[in-house]
Design an enzyme around this catalytic site. Structure first.
Site, PDB file in Angstrom:
ATOM      1  N   ARG A  36      90.990  39.972  -5.797  1.00  0.00           N
ATOM      2  CA  ARG A  36      91.568  41.055  -6.144  1.00  0.00           C
ATOM      3  C   ARG A  36      92.431  41.109  -7.255  1.00  0.00           C
ATOM      4  NH1 ARG A  36      91.811  44.765  -1.780  1.00  0.00           N
ATOM      5  NH2 ARG A  36      93.243  45.921  -2.718  1.00  0.00           N
ATOM      6  N   ASP A  37      92.518  40.035  -8.174  1.00  0.00           N
ATOM      7  CA  ASP A  37      93.178  40.327  -9.591  1.00  0.00           C
ATOM      8  C   ASP A  37      92.159  39.503 -10.553  1.00  0.00           C
ATOM      9  OD1 ASP A  37      95.018  41.305 -11.253  1.00  0.00           O
ATOM     10  OD2 ASP A  37      96.454  39.903 -10.664  1.00  0.00           O
ATOM     11  N   ILE A  38      90.925  39.749 -10.479  1.00  0.00           N
ATOM     12  CA  ILE A  38      90.219  39.101 -11.888  1.00  0.00           C
ATOM     13  C   ILE A  38      90.577  39.971 -13.036  1.00  0.00           C
ATOM     14  CG2 ILE A  38      87.835  38.737 -12.343  1.00  0.00           C
ATOM     15  CD1 ILE A  38      88.540  36.857 -10.401  1.00  0.00           C
TER      16      ILE A  38
ATOM     17  N   ASN B 183      94.026  35.436 -15.776  1.00  0.00           N
ATOM     18  CA  ASN B 183      93.892  34.789 -14.764  1.00  0.00           C
ATOM     19  C   ASN B 183      92.813  33.807 -14.979  1.00  0.00           C
ATOM     20  OD1 ASN B 183      96.099  35.626 -13.271  1.00  0.00           O
ATOM     21  ND2 ASN B 183      94.912  37.125 -12.141  1.00  0.00           N
TER      22      ASN B 183
ATOM     23  N   THR C 239      95.326  44.711 -11.298  1.00  0.00           N
ATOM     24  CA  THR C 239      95.754  45.030 -12.658  1.00  0.00           C
ATOM     25  C   THR C 239      94.849  46.309 -13.060  1.00  0.00           C
ATOM     26  OG1 THR C 239      96.069  42.596 -13.004  1.00  0.00           O
ATOM     27  CG2 THR C 239      95.966  44.074 -14.898  1.00  0.00           C
TER      28      THR C 239
END
Length: 224
Positions: A83-85, A89, A123
Site C-alpha cells: 500500500r505504499d510502494i 521506501n 502516497t
C-alpha cells in the site's frame, strides 16, 4: 472490522535479501510501539531520482528493478498488500548494487475486510485510481505504484505530467493518459517500456495482473 496487524508483526515476518530486516519490536514503557531494524547505509531511491543521479544509476537500473520486483513479489506471496510502494521506501547500498524495501507502516493482509473501498492510504503521486476512487482494492494497487516508481527510476519523470502533488494528484491517473515512457527514453528497451506502461494502466483489469507475471517478463529482458 479486524484491526490491521501492527507494523512490527508484519515487518518482522519478512525475511528476504531485498527487504530490511526487523530485529525486534514491541511497546515501550509509555505504550509507544517501537521497531529496531537493520541500518541500511546508502542513498534512498527518492534522493537518487530527485537529484537525477544518472551517473550513479547508469547500467544499474535493470538490476534494481529486478530486486525491487522480487521484494514486492515476496510481500504478495506472504499474503499482504504493501500500500505504499514509492521511491521513498527503497534504500540502496552505497555502491547502488543492492536495494531494499523498508516501510510496512501501511501494509495490510490481502483479505476481504482490508480490500473494501475507502481505505485511502498511500502516497498520492503513486496511488492507483481504485484507491482514490474508493473502489475495492487488491494487490494490483501495488503493481500500479511499482510501475510509477520504475517509470520514474528509468526516466526521472512521472507518467502524469503536472505539478499536482497533493491528494488530487491521484485523480489524474484515470482521467488523463499516462505519457509513453519512450517519449522520455526513446532508447529504452521496448519490452521493458511495454512492461512499465502495462503496470500503470488505470483499469486494474488491463494492468499486469501479478508480480509473478511482471518478474517472468522482466527475466526475459537482458538490457535496459
Amino acid at each position: 472490522g479486524m484491526n490491521k496487524p501492527s507494523e512490527g508483526v508484519v515487518a518482522s515476518s519478512m525475511s528476504h535479501p531485498n527487504i530490511v530486516e526487523t530485529l525486534e519490536y514491541g511497546m515501550t514503557t509509555k505504550d509507544e510501539p517501537y521497531l529496531i531494524m537493520e541500518f541500511v547505509e546508502g542513498p534512498g531511491l527518492q534522493l537518487l531520482i530527485h537529484n537525477r543521479e544518472e551517473g550513479m544509476l547508469n547500467g544499474k537500473r535493470l538490476s534494481l528493478i529486478n530486486q525491487m520486483a522480487e521484494a514486492l513479489f515476496y510481500v504478495h506471496q506472504q499474503g499482504y498488500i504493501h500500500r505504499d510502494i514509492c521511491p521513498r521506501n527503497f534504500i540502496c547500498s552505497p555502491d547502488i548494487n543492492h536495494i531494499k524495501l523498508i516501510d510496512f507502516g501501511l501494509t495490510v493482509p490481502a483479505t476481504k475486510e482490508f480490500m473494501q473501498p475507502g481505505n485511502r492510504t498511500g502516497t498520492p503521486l503513486y496511488m492507483a485510481p481504485e484507491v482514490v476512487r474508493r473502489r475495492p482494492t487488491d494487490q494490483r494497487l501495488d503493481i500500479f505504484s511499482f510501475g510509477v516508481t520504475c517509470y520514474q527510476l528509468l526516466s526521472f519523470e512521472l507518467p502524469w505530467p503536472g505539478g499536482e502533488t497533493s491528494g488530487l494528484a491521484a485523480l489524474n491517473h484515470d482521467t488523463a493518459n499516462a505519457r509513453d515512457i519512450l517519449e522520455y527514453r526513446p532508447d529504452l528497451n521496448k519490452s521493458l517500456a511495454t512492461l512499465i506502461m502495462q503496470s500503470v494502466k488505470a483499469n486494474p483489469q488491463e494492468r499486469v495482473q501479478s508480480m509473478e507475471t511482471f518478474l517472468k517478463t522482466l527475466r526475459g529482458i537482458k538490457s535496459e
